[in-house]
Design an enzyme around this catalytic site. Structure first.
Site, mmCIF file in Angstrom:
data_model
loop_
_atom_site.group_PDB
_atom_site.id
_atom_site.type_symbol
_atom_site.label_atom_id
_atom_site.label_comp_id
_atom_site.label_asym_id
_atom_site.label_seq_id
_atom_site.Cartn_x
_atom_site.Cartn_y
_atom_site.Cartn_z
ATOM 1 N N ASN A 125 33.496 12.741 57.234
ATOM 2 C CA ASN A 125 32.469 13.654 57.334
ATOM 3 C C ASN A 125 31.953 14.117 58.421
ATOM 4 O O ASN A 125 31.041 14.690 58.796
ATOM 5 C CB ASN A 125 31.264 13.107 56.549
ATOM 6 N N TYR A 135 33.337 6.101 53.069
ATOM 7 C CA TYR A 135 32.960 7.304 52.850
ATOM 8 C C TYR A 135 31.662 7.558 53.503
ATOM 9 O O TYR A 135 30.718 7.257 53.251
ATOM 10 C CB TYR A 135 32.719 7.254 51.127
ATOM 11 N N ASP A 164 38.271 18.770 45.505
ATOM 12 C CA ASP A 164 38.047 19.847 46.729
ATOM 13 C C ASP A 164 38.497 19.339 48.054
ATOM 14 O O ASP A 164 38.288 19.985 49.157
ATOM 15 C CB ASP A 164 36.406 20.050 46.790
ATOM 16 N N HIS A 165 39.187 18.058 48.164
ATOM 17 C CA HIS A 165 39.680 17.507 49.258
ATOM 18 C C HIS A 165 41.284 17.288 48.880
ATOM 19 O O HIS A 165 41.646 17.153 47.568
ATOM 20 C CB HIS A 165 39.250 16.000 49.530
ATOM 21 N N ASP A 194 37.052 9.725 54.211
ATOM 22 C CA ASP A 194 36.325 10.756 54.359
ATOM 23 C C ASP A 194 35.074 10.690 55.414
ATOM 24 O O ASP A 194 34.227 9.893 55.100
ATOM 25 C CB ASP A 194 35.572 11.421 53.052
ATOM 26 N N GLU A 201 34.444 8.749 47.002
ATOM 27 C CA GLU A 201 33.795 9.635 45.918
ATOM 28 C C GLU A 201 34.178 9.418 44.648
ATOM 29 O O GLU A 201 34.458 10.506 43.879
ATOM 30 C CB GLU A 201 33.403 11.150 46.337
ATOM 31 N N ASN A 203 39.783 11.818 48.963
ATOM 32 C CA ASN A 203 38.490 11.894 48.213
ATOM 33 C C ASN A 203 38.655 12.530 47.079
ATOM 34 O O ASN A 203 38.900 13.769 47.110
ATOM 35 C CB ASN A 203 37.347 12.704 49.390
#
Length: 258
Positions: A153, A112, A248-249, A151, A38, A10
């Protein structure tokens, strides 16, 4: 059989990460197939940016509902038999969240999964997504084995989130309803490859940009390679490569004998 090396990442904005060390990092990782989430860019923009990686054929999906939002991509050295986009479910096919590449011996999905949102305002929608995504994956799995890269989530267990008690049933990505959705996927004939090979290891794939979370390793494991159980014996490595920065991943890797 040969060892297939897959990387999932991601990137939290393909334009942003391309300004960092992304191209160098992909050359270092050197996957046969790279799955991205993303991307936050149109298909043409993704193709143009990824021209910096000319060894890969690029397939992108972008949000139709909101420009610069969501988006997925597959970069592959070997040309798939076919590539399809979305799930043929109108409610879910507006945000560019799914790409399916068919290869000779397997389907590869990059996905995603929608976040349940601040205040869990999208949790009902997320449950519908989980149910429809499972139906879609089962339809594919009836034809040939499936590799899901994405991802998702959701932090599956307490091992997959730094502050489990603080977040349980309060934070998007760690509610029982989301965990139940992931359990239904696993219980339908699929396995989480990292947990399969590393049953007790604590590693995270996402850290908030706030409170210096990455430096403190206050994170979540929400990025996965999930495979059909028929492929379990062929899984050779499943790693979390948190030395790579830029998002951030962090990227995750899978090596599988196909």
């Amino acid at each position: 059989m040969a060892i297939l090396h897959l990387v999932n990442w991601n990137v939290n904005g393909i334009r942003s990460i391309m300004k960092k060390d992304f191209v160098r990092d992909i050359h270092t990782l050197n996957p046969d197939i790279l799955c991205l989430q993303e991307t936050k860019a149109g298909v043409h923009d993704v193709e143009t940016l990824c021209a910096m990686l000319p060894e890969y054929k690029v397939y992108g999906n972008a949000s139709k509902a909101r420009k610069g939002y969501s988006g997925t991509a597959i970069l592959t050295k070997s040309i798939p038999i076919s590539v399809t986009y979305d799930m043929n479910v109108e409610e879910h096919d507006q945000e560019g969240r799914v790409i399916t590449a068919e290869y000779d011996k397997f389907f590869l999905l990059t996905v995603y999964v929608p976040n349940s949102g601040e205040g869990l305002k999208r949790l009902d929608y997320r449950e519908r997504w989980d149910a429809d995504f499972l139906n879609y994956v089962l339809h594919l799995n009836a034809q040939k084995p499936v590799i899901i890269a994405g991802d998702l989530n959701v932090a599956h267990t307490e091992k997959d989130i730094a502050n489990a008690k603080k977040n349980y049933n309060k934070s998007a990505g760690y509610t029982q309803r989301e965990i139940d959705g992931f359990n239904r996927l696993l219980n339908s004939g699929f396995s989480d490859t990292f947990r399969l090979l590393h049953p007790d290891e604590i590693k995270y794939t996402y850290w908030s940009n706030f409170f210096n979370s990455r430096a403190k390793n206050i994170g979540w494991r929400i990025d996965y390679f999930v495979v059909s159980n028929s492929l379990i014996s062929q899984v050779k490595e499943a790693t979390v490569s948190n030395e790579f920065m830029g998002s951030d991943h962090c990227p995750i890797e899978l090596k599988i004998e196909i």
